[in-house]
Structures are given as C-alpha cells and as structure tokens.
Design a protein around this motif. Sequence first.
Motif, PDB file in Angstrom:
ATOM      1  N   ARG A  93       0.882  -1.177   0.000  1.00 28.65           N
ATOM      2  CA  ARG A  93       0.000   0.000   0.000  1.00 28.65           C
ATOM      3  C   ARG A  93       0.913   1.219   0.000  1.00 28.65           C
ATOM      4  O   ARG A  93       1.787   1.355   0.858  1.00 28.65           O
ATOM      5  CB  ARG A  93      -0.897   0.034   1.245  1.00 28.65           C
ATOM      6  CG  ARG A  93      -1.806  -1.166   1.452  1.00 28.65           C
ATOM      7  CD  ARG A  93      -2.841  -1.377   0.367  1.00 28.65           C
ATOM      8  NE  ARG A  93      -3.807  -0.328   0.197  1.00 28.65           N
ATOM      9  CZ  ARG A  93      -5.052  -0.348   0.650  1.00 28.65           C
ATOM     10  NH1 ARG A  93      -5.499  -1.363   1.349  1.00 28.65           N
ATOM     11  NH2 ARG A  93      -5.870   0.653   0.403  1.00 28.65           N
ATOM     12  N   VAL A  94       0.704   2.099  -0.981  1.00 27.56           N
ATOM     13  CA  VAL A  94       1.481   3.325  -1.075  1.00 27.56           C
ATOM     14  C   VAL A  94       0.632   4.360  -1.809  1.00 27.56           C
ATOM     15  O   VAL A  94      -0.112   4.023  -2.729  1.00 27.56           O
ATOM     16  CB  VAL A  94       2.839   3.108  -1.798  1.00 27.56           C
ATOM     17  CG1 VAL A  94       2.666   2.656  -3.230  1.00 27.56           C
ATOM     18  CG2 VAL A  94       3.724   4.331  -1.713  1.00 27.56           C
TER      19      VAL A  94
ATOM     20  N   HIS B 235       5.090   3.819   3.077  1.00 30.37           N
ATOM     21  CA  HIS B 235       4.294   2.741   2.511  1.00 30.37           C
ATOM     22  C   HIS B 235       4.110   1.626   3.546  1.00 30.37           C
ATOM     23  O   HIS B 235       4.731   1.641   4.602  1.00 30.37           O
ATOM     24  CB  HIS B 235       4.987   2.178   1.267  1.00 30.37           C
ATOM     25  CG  HIS B 235       6.347   1.622   1.576  1.00 30.37           C
ATOM     26  ND1 HIS B 235       7.472   2.428   1.620  1.00 30.37           N
ATOM     27  CD2 HIS B 235       6.760   0.371   1.895  1.00 30.37           C
ATOM     28  CE1 HIS B 235       8.509   1.677   1.939  1.00 30.37           C
ATOM     29  NE2 HIS B 235       8.111   0.424   2.107  1.00 30.37           N
TER      30      HIS B 235
ATOM     31  N   ARG C 252       4.256   6.265  -5.689  1.00 26.48           N
ATOM     32  CA  ARG C 252       4.301   5.015  -6.451  1.00 26.48           C
ATOM     33  C   ARG C 252       5.589   4.895  -7.268  1.00 26.48           C
ATOM     34  O   ARG C 252       6.270   3.876  -7.230  1.00 26.48           O
ATOM     35  CB  ARG C 252       3.075   4.920  -7.365  1.00 26.48           C
ATOM     36  CG  ARG C 252       3.055   3.716  -8.272  1.00 26.48           C
ATOM     37  CD  ARG C 252       1.783   3.657  -9.098  1.00 26.48           C
ATOM     38  NE  ARG C 252       1.590   4.801  -9.965  1.00 26.48           N
ATOM     39  CZ  ARG C 252       2.123   4.927 -11.182  1.00 26.48           C
ATOM     40  NH1 ARG C 252       2.869   3.977 -11.672  1.00 26.48           N
ATOM     41  NH2 ARG C 252       1.903   6.004 -11.894  1.00 26.48           N
TER      42      ARG C 252
ATOM     43  N   ASP D 184      -4.221   2.496  -4.614  1.00 22.59           N
ATOM     44  CA  ASP D 184      -3.031   2.556  -3.753  1.00 22.59           C
ATOM     45  C   ASP D 184      -2.635   1.167  -3.241  1.00 22.59           C
ATOM     46  O   ASP D 184      -2.011   1.024  -2.207  1.00 22.59           O
ATOM     47  CB  ASP D 184      -3.285   3.497  -2.566  1.00 22.59           C
ATOM     48  CG  ASP D 184      -4.336   2.966  -1.601  1.00 22.59           C
ATOM     49  OD1 ASP D 184      -5.052   1.999  -1.941  1.00 22.59           O
ATOM     50  OD2 ASP D 184      -4.443   3.516  -0.487  1.00 22.59           O
TER      51      ASP D 184
END
Length: 176
Positions: free
Chosen positions: A27-28, A90, A33, A65
């Motif tokens: 997840r970021v 992240h 990204r 995300d």
Amino acid sequence: MTNQKHQFDASPVVVEDLAPALRLSLRVKPAHRATLGQALGLDLPARVGACKVAGGTEALCLGPDEWLITAPEGTDLATPARAVYATAPHSLVDISDREITLRLSGPAVLDLLAACCPRNVAAMPVGSAARTVFDSATVILWRDGPTDFRMDIWRSFVPHVRSLLSQVQGEIAAGL
C-alpha cells in the motif's frame, strides 16, 4: 513457478499446484508510487488489473493505492523498500503463507472458471489479473494465456475450491 504435488488431470482441464512464492501486499499513495517502484526495480502499474513483470517479479495493481507483488522465494524486496521509506512512506507486508497458487489450463478452462466465477473471464486480456470470487472464496485470478490461468487462494478456502474444481472437471469430462 514450478509444479508441485497435487495435480488432477481430467483433460481438457488440468489443475496443478505451483511452488510457493514470495507474496507481498503493498500500500502506497499514488504520489509515491514511482519512487517506491524505482527502488524495487518495478514499474508499479497505475491501472487496476494491470500487471507488470521485471525479471521474475510481478506487480498487480489491485486498487489506486494497492498492489500484490510476487517474486521467487528468497527475493529481498524489503531492504530496498526500507531504504526509501522516509521519502515514500508505505506498507509492505509479507503474505506468502496466506495463499497457495493453482495453475488452471486446457481447452475447457473457461468453462471450468465460468461454473463458479461471476466475472467474464473470457473477456480478461492475457497478461491481466483481477480480484474476484470463485463460489464464495475471494481469489486473485491471473490470465497468463488464452487457456492458461493462475488462481491465488487463501489457504482456509483451498479445500472448498479444490472440491468445486474437481466436481466441475468431472462434469466437463462427462459432457464431452
């Protein structure tokens, strides 16, 4: 990925276990990204369902995300991710033990999948993947070729999914 023990061959559909692999849930934020992707040596796709491959590592975009990253066991992606955490915060979680992967292939594989999956798998482009359901089990379905799929299944659902696959394979074989 190499094949492992369980294999049912009720042609025209083959269901087989694939070797364990590294699986990471990433997840970021979209703004970070590219930075994180560069650190990992991956182009993290931005479109949901899109996959990118670099070497033996594969990234699937599951949401704006969220990515699933797979790689051969022993691959170290945590170290380069930690190195850019300050500039690209992240969450990178190893979920390798949570799931197993089955390869589903053969000329009747679309019929096999259609029996328990509401998604129109025939419309999935080769090289794409999607989170979907197989009966009541949430799965990730990867389309590797016109008649070649991978299905990631949570371990707790494997007996149920195997039972359905076996039943449908028998029905397909009897109908030919």
